[in-house]
Design a protein around this motif. Structure first.
Motif, PDB file in Angstrom:
ATOM      1  N   GLY A  98       9.253   7.523   5.967  1.00  0.00           N
ATOM      2  CA  GLY A  98       9.164   6.002   5.281  1.00  0.00           C
ATOM      3  C   GLY A  98       7.918   5.464   5.269  1.00  0.00           C
ATOM      4  N   LEU A  99       7.802   4.486   4.103  1.00  0.00           N
ATOM      5  CA  LEU A  99       6.559   3.979   4.117  1.00  0.00           C
ATOM      6  C   LEU A  99       6.315   2.368   4.595  1.00  0.00           C
ATOM      7  CD1 LEU A  99       5.662   5.949   0.716  1.00  0.00           C
ATOM      8  CD2 LEU A  99       4.315   6.009   2.887  1.00  0.00           C
ATOM      9  N   SER A 100       7.531   1.920   5.119  1.00  0.00           N
ATOM     10  CA  SER A 100       7.486   0.567   5.453  1.00  0.00           C
ATOM     11  C   SER A 100       7.761   0.083   6.713  1.00  0.00           C
ATOM     12  CB  SER A 100       8.484  -0.304   4.404  1.00  0.00           C
ATOM     13  OG  SER A 100       9.773   0.344   4.597  1.00  0.00           O
TER      14      SER A 100
ATOM     15  N   LEU B  22      -0.797  17.014  -8.909  1.00  0.00           N
ATOM     16  CA  LEU B  22      -1.731  15.972  -9.504  1.00  0.00           C
ATOM     17  C   LEU B  22      -0.975  14.552  -8.916  1.00  0.00           C
ATOM     18  CD1 LEU B  22      -3.350  17.438 -12.633  1.00  0.00           C
ATOM     19  CD2 LEU B  22      -4.153  17.372 -10.491  1.00  0.00           C
ATOM     20  N   ARG B  23       0.331  14.385  -9.424  1.00  0.00           N
ATOM     21  CA  ARG B  23       1.056  13.324  -9.395  1.00  0.00           C
ATOM     22  C   ARG B  23       1.418  13.179  -7.697  1.00  0.00           C
ATOM     23  NH1 ARG B  23       3.170  10.120  -7.218  1.00  0.00           N
ATOM     24  NH2 ARG B  23       4.735   8.661  -7.720  1.00  0.00           N
ATOM     25  N   GLU B  24       2.117  14.088  -7.371  1.00  0.00           N
ATOM     26  CA  GLU B  24       2.811  14.153  -6.037  1.00  0.00           C
ATOM     27  C   GLU B  24       1.899  14.162  -5.003  1.00  0.00           C
ATOM     28  OE1 GLU B  24       7.321  15.192  -6.277  1.00  0.00           O
ATOM     29  OE2 GLU B  24       6.166  17.261  -6.400  1.00  0.00           O
TER      30      GLU B  24
ATOM     31  N   ILE C 141      -0.854  12.375  -4.629  1.00  0.00           N
ATOM     32  CA  ILE C 141      -1.449  11.135  -4.320  1.00  0.00           C
ATOM     33  C   ILE C 141      -1.406  10.860  -3.013  1.00  0.00           C
ATOM     34  CG2 ILE C 141      -2.043   8.999  -5.098  1.00  0.00           C
ATOM     35  CD1 ILE C 141      -0.818   9.643  -8.003  1.00  0.00           C
ATOM     36  N   THR C 142      -0.306  10.404  -2.596  1.00  0.00           N
ATOM     37  CA  THR C 142       0.000   9.734  -1.253  1.00  0.00           C
ATOM     38  C   THR C 142      -0.652  10.458  -0.211  1.00  0.00           C
ATOM     39  OG1 THR C 142       2.108   8.988  -2.166  1.00  0.00           O
ATOM     40  CG2 THR C 142       1.811   9.171   0.418  1.00  0.00           C
ATOM     41  N   GLU C 143      -0.560  12.092  -0.199  1.00  0.00           N
ATOM     42  CA  GLU C 143      -1.091  12.577   0.938  1.00  0.00           C
ATOM     43  C   GLU C 143      -2.351  12.642   0.825  1.00  0.00           C
ATOM     44  OE1 GLU C 143       0.625  16.466   1.231  1.00  0.00           O
ATOM     45  OE2 GLU C 143      -0.689  17.227   3.038  1.00  0.00           O
TER      46      GLU C 143
ATOM     47  N   TYR D  78      -3.596   0.177   2.313  1.00  0.00           N
ATOM     48  CA  TYR D  78      -2.367  -0.724   2.147  1.00  0.00           C
ATOM     49  C   TYR D  78      -1.505  -0.637   0.736  1.00  0.00           C
ATOM     50  CZ  TYR D  78       0.189  -5.373   2.430  1.00  0.00           C
ATOM     51  OH  TYR D  78       1.005  -6.178   2.148  1.00  0.00           O
ATOM     52  N   LYS D  79      -0.308  -0.634   1.231  1.00  0.00           N
ATOM     53  CA  LYS D  79       0.683  -0.135   0.196  1.00  0.00           C
ATOM     54  C   LYS D  79       1.571  -1.111  -0.462  1.00  0.00           C
ATOM     55  CE  LYS D  79       1.233   4.838   1.110  1.00  0.00           C
ATOM     56  NZ  LYS D  79       1.024   5.159  -0.045  1.00  0.00           N
ATOM     57  N   ASN D  80       1.566  -1.115  -1.955  1.00  0.00           N
ATOM     58  CA  ASN D  80       2.544  -1.876  -2.574  1.00  0.00           C
ATOM     59  C   ASN D  80       3.506  -1.095  -3.358  1.00  0.00           C
ATOM     60  OD1 ASN D  80      -0.512  -3.823  -3.067  1.00  0.00           O
ATOM     61  ND2 ASN D  80       1.009  -4.977  -2.323  1.00  0.00           N
TER      62      ASN D  80
ATOM     63  N   TRP E 188      -3.801   2.836  -8.663  1.00  0.00           N
ATOM     64  CA  TRP E 188      -2.563   2.515  -9.374  1.00  0.00           C
ATOM     65  C   TRP E 188      -1.848   3.854  -9.632  1.00  0.00           C
ATOM     66  CZ3 TRP E 188      -1.214  -2.495 -12.159  1.00  0.00           C
ATOM     67  CH2 TRP E 188      -2.244  -3.417 -12.166  1.00  0.00           C
ATOM     68  N   PHE E 189      -0.545   3.958  -9.354  1.00  0.00           N
ATOM     69  CA  PHE E 189       0.117   5.175  -9.754  1.00  0.00           C
ATOM     70  C   PHE E 189       1.552   4.681  -9.603  1.00  0.00           C
ATOM     71  CE2 PHE E 189       1.755   6.742  -5.659  1.00  0.00           C
ATOM     72  CZ  PHE E 189       0.775   6.139  -4.806  1.00  0.00           C
ATOM     73  N   GLY E 190       2.614   5.451 -10.029  1.00  0.00           N
ATOM     74  CA  GLY E 190       3.995   5.323 -10.041  1.00  0.00           C
ATOM     75  C   GLY E 190       4.871   5.716 -10.943  1.00  0.00           C
ATOM     76  N   HIS E 191       6.062   5.124 -11.030  1.00  0.00           N
ATOM     77  CA  HIS E 191       7.385   5.437 -11.712  1.00  0.00           C
ATOM     78  C   HIS E 191       7.455   4.115 -12.912  1.00  0.00           C
ATOM     79  CE1 HIS E 191       8.032   7.726  -7.969  1.00  0.00           C
ATOM     80  NE2 HIS E 191       7.954   6.656  -7.369  1.00  0.00           N
ATOM     81  N   VAL E 192       6.439   4.428 -13.542  1.00  0.00           N
ATOM     82  CA  VAL E 192       6.396   3.161 -14.637  1.00  0.00           C
ATOM     83  C   VAL E 192       7.677   3.273 -15.561  1.00  0.00           C
ATOM     84  CG1 VAL E 192       3.874   2.433 -14.957  1.00  0.00           C
ATOM     85  CG2 VAL E 192       4.897   4.520 -16.216  1.00  0.00           C
TER      86      VAL E 192
ATOM     87  N   LEU F 238       5.725   0.344  -9.964  1.00  0.00           N
ATOM     88  CA  LEU F 238       4.146   0.433  -9.640  1.00  0.00           C
ATOM     89  C   LEU F 238       4.102   0.864  -8.112  1.00  0.00           C
ATOM     90  CD1 LEU F 238       3.010  -1.846 -12.207  1.00  0.00           C
ATOM     91  CD2 LEU F 238       2.832   0.679 -12.315  1.00  0.00           C
ATOM     92  N   HIS F 239       3.361   1.609  -7.720  1.00  0.00           N
ATOM     93  CA  HIS F 239       2.600   1.787  -6.498  1.00  0.00           C
ATOM     94  C   HIS F 239       1.152   1.289  -6.546  1.00  0.00           C
ATOM     95  CE1 HIS F 239       6.374   3.681  -5.305  1.00  0.00           C
ATOM     96  NE2 HIS F 239       5.932   4.889  -5.609  1.00  0.00           N
ATOM     97  N   ILE F 240       0.800   0.448  -5.798  1.00  0.00           N
ATOM     98  CA  ILE F 240      -0.655   0.140  -5.963  1.00  0.00           C
ATOM     99  C   ILE F 240      -1.183   0.437  -4.443  1.00  0.00           C
ATOM    100  CG2 ILE F 240      -2.441  -1.342  -6.531  1.00  0.00           C
ATOM    101  CD1 ILE F 240       0.767  -2.097  -7.779  1.00  0.00           C
TER     102      ILE F 240
ATOM    103  N   ALA G 133      10.507  -1.646  -4.411  1.00  0.00           N
ATOM    104  CA  ALA G 133      11.078  -0.963  -5.228  1.00  0.00           C
ATOM    105  C   ALA G 133      11.867   0.170  -4.718  1.00  0.00           C
ATOM    106  CB  ALA G 133      10.348  -0.484  -6.487  1.00  0.00           C
ATOM    107  N   GLU G 134      11.451   0.730  -3.900  1.00  0.00           N
ATOM    108  CA  GLU G 134      12.087   1.839  -3.280  1.00  0.00           C
ATOM    109  C   GLU G 134      11.710   2.527  -1.809  1.00  0.00           C
ATOM    110  OE1 GLU G 134      11.159   5.488  -5.579  1.00  0.00           O
ATOM    111  OE2 GLU G 134       8.908   5.283  -5.220  1.00  0.00           O
ATOM    112  N   HIS G 135      10.520   1.705  -1.237  1.00  0.00           N
ATOM    113  CA  HIS G 135      10.248   1.964  -0.011  1.00  0.00           C
ATOM    114  C   HIS G 135      11.147   1.359   1.206  1.00  0.00           C
ATOM    115  CE1 HIS G 135       5.959   3.569  -1.554  1.00  0.00           C
ATOM    116  NE2 HIS G 135       6.928   4.099  -1.933  1.00  0.00           N
ATOM    117  N   GLY G 136      11.768   0.291   0.801  1.00  0.00           N
ATOM    118  CA  GLY G 136      12.422  -0.574   1.815  1.00  0.00           C
ATOM    119  C   GLY G 136      11.429  -1.634   2.214  1.00  0.00           C
TER     120      GLY G 136
HETATM  121  C1  MLT Z   1       5.502   8.250  -4.317  1.00  0.00           C
HETATM  122  O1  MLT Z   1       5.890   7.812  -5.586  1.00  0.00           O
HETATM  123  O2  MLT Z   1       4.312   9.138  -4.508  1.00  0.00           O
HETATM  124  C2  MLT Z   1       5.695   7.511  -3.113  1.00  0.00           C
HETATM  125  O3  MLT Z   1       6.614   6.397  -3.461  1.00  0.00           O
HETATM  126  C3  MLT Z   1       4.932   7.517  -1.994  1.00  0.00           C
HETATM  127  C4  MLT Z   1       4.002   6.381  -2.036  1.00  0.00           C
HETATM  128  O4  MLT Z   1       3.990   5.286  -2.980  1.00  0.00           O
HETATM  129  O5  MLT Z   1       2.745   6.521  -1.571  1.00  0.00           O
END
Ligand code: MLT
Ligand code: ZN
Length: 459
Positions: free
Chosen positions: A75-77, A319-321, A323-325, A333-335, A366-370, A375-377, A414-417
């Protein structure tokens, strides 16, 4: 400091295969993948059966012991982060696949089964469990249900909620509920299953789930597009979805790409672009070429790479997956915010202005599931910047972001809780009357307030 916990009484009730951990063995349960620094819990209990979980919760009710349910801790929250007075209940020993019904396309599993294990078991039957994200190897079904996890294929398949046909949970008063029992039609009152999905362990502990499975998809193509501006992302989305059956439409900026490349990935293009889109869709060469040519002719896309095989597709997904790692060592700090997808262009513009003005000198990634309006920022301070000052600044700006989200009718998570991290901002998404109703519902399920105390609700 609480007196010694009455564990002897519990030990006699737990089945063979369960465990009670203490001291240094509990260190691993201290934190999740968020930046929340938790405390080492006083105990960690690893039940091996549904009956064990019932026994643990009833014991906790008798002695007013706070419990923190724990899944894969991805989890991220901070939703599974304990205090030193808490007892963690980890579902990791309950990881059996109980049944696969290929004809009915369902799979019944214990809550501690990893997402990838479910995906692989479905694939072995020629079926698909479509909820998917980078943490698939570690995240567990119970945790996914507790947070209504989303991920990279929500666009086509929806969220975890859409794939739960039934679930068993132990409420905060120690009652075992079997909700919906895999029925497709069930118009018999409140669907408590859906109340439990996304409840972040505040109502009880999910112990089993019957998941729906989908037909295996046709061969997929993965295409990475380079765009000259963030403002063009949704134009690309509109054009692609007009003629292609999209399963993913993911966005990230050059700043995000640089971190993944620094972590070892191969840069996809010879020269950088402001942002990129990764699209995955049912194989259709002609429709894909026509869409690309149109986007290139109108200047929405400046370059593209199409994966020619599975290895190249995985390389593009990395390249997308990744990013977080790639960012984790910088403790960003994650939005994790959402608006309706049609609002994305104007929302991005507002956020860009806000972050440009309020985060001078900070890196804004910026990245995310537009395609889902999500959006994840991630915000990263310059090296050596004092942590406390950084977090105070992020808190101030997140309140401002909350105001913007209120204007848009969007969500602060949106999805992290909500967990621990987003509690101060819940009010921007949920009016106080709604939060009050949620509190009352919690009280019904958990009258003693022992389930994941302090999470979700503002203090
Ligand atoms: C993602 O889409 O990569 C995850 O929700 C993780 C994140 O936001 O860091
Ligand atoms: Zn995400």
């Amino acid at each position: 400091m609480r007196a010694e916990l009455p564990t002897a009484e519990l030990e006699s009730r737990l089945s063979f295969g369960s465990a009670i951990l203490r001291g240094a063995d509990c260190e691993v349960y201290r934190s999740d993948w968020s930046s929340v620094a938790g405390e080492i819990p006083v105990l960690s209990i690893l039940p091996a059966s549904v009956e064990d979980v019932v026994a643990v919760v009833r014991w906790a009710v008798r002695h007013a012991i706070p419990l923190v349910p724990s899944g894969g801790r991805t989890g991220l929250s901070g939703g599974a982060t304990p205090r030193s007075c808490d007892v963690v209940v980890s579902l990791e020993r309950m990881r059996r696949i109980l049944a696969v019904d290929a004809e009915q396309r369902t799979m019944t599993v214990e809550a501690g089964v990893a997402t990838q294990v479910v995906q692989d078991a479905a694939a072995a039957h020629g079926l698909l469990y479509p909820v998917d994200f980078a943490s698939r190897g570690s995240s567990q079904i119970g945790g996914n249900i507790a947070t209504n996890a989303g991920g990279i294929r929500v666009l086509k398949y929806g969220l975890t909620r859409d794939w739960v046909a039934g679930l068993k949970m132990v409420t905060g008063s120690g009652e075992l509920l079997e909700l919906n029992r895999g029925l497709i039609k069930n118009a018999s009152g409140y669907d408590l299953r859906h109340l439990v999905v996304g409840s972040e362990g505040t109502l009880g502990i999910v112990v089993e789930a019957t998941l729906k499975l989908a037909a295996a998809p046709p061969p997929q193509q993965v295409l990475l597009l380079a765009l000259p501006a963030m403002s063009m992302v949704m134009q690309a989305y509109a054009r692609l979805r007009r003629t292609l059956s999209l399963s993913a439409f993911e966005f990230f900026t050059q700043a995000a790409l640089e971190h993944v490349v620094a972590a070892g990935a191969r840069a996809p293009f010879a020269s950088p672009s402001p942002c990129y889109v990764l699209a995955e869709f049912d194989h259709d060469e002609a429709a894909m070429s026509a869409a690309f040519e149109e986007l290139a002719a109108s200047g929405v896309v400046t370059d593209a790479v199409l994966a020619k095989n599975n290895a190249e597709a995985s390389g593009l997904w990395r390249l997308r997956e990744g990013i977080t790692e790639s960012l984790s060592h910088r403790k960003p700090y994650k939005n994790d915010v959402s608006v309706r997808p049609g609002q994305i262009p104007s929302f991005m513009l507002r956020m860009d202005k806000l972050f440009g003005a309020e985060y001078p000198g900070f890196e804004v990634i910026w990245f995310g599931h537009v395609g889902d309006g999500n959006l994840h920022i991630s915000i990263i301070p310059p090296a050596g910047y004092p942590r406390e000052a950084f977090l105070a600044q992020c808190d101030r700006v997140t309140h401002m972001l909350g105001g913007v989200l209120q204007d848009f009718g969007g969500s602060i998570s949106a999805e992290h809780g909500i967990g621990l991290l987003k509690r101060p901002y819940l009010r921007y998404t949920r009016p106080s009357a709604e939060v009050e109703l949620m509190r009352q519902m919690k009280h019904v399920f958990d009258p003693k307030g022992i389930m994941n105390p302090g999470k979700l609700f503002p203090p």
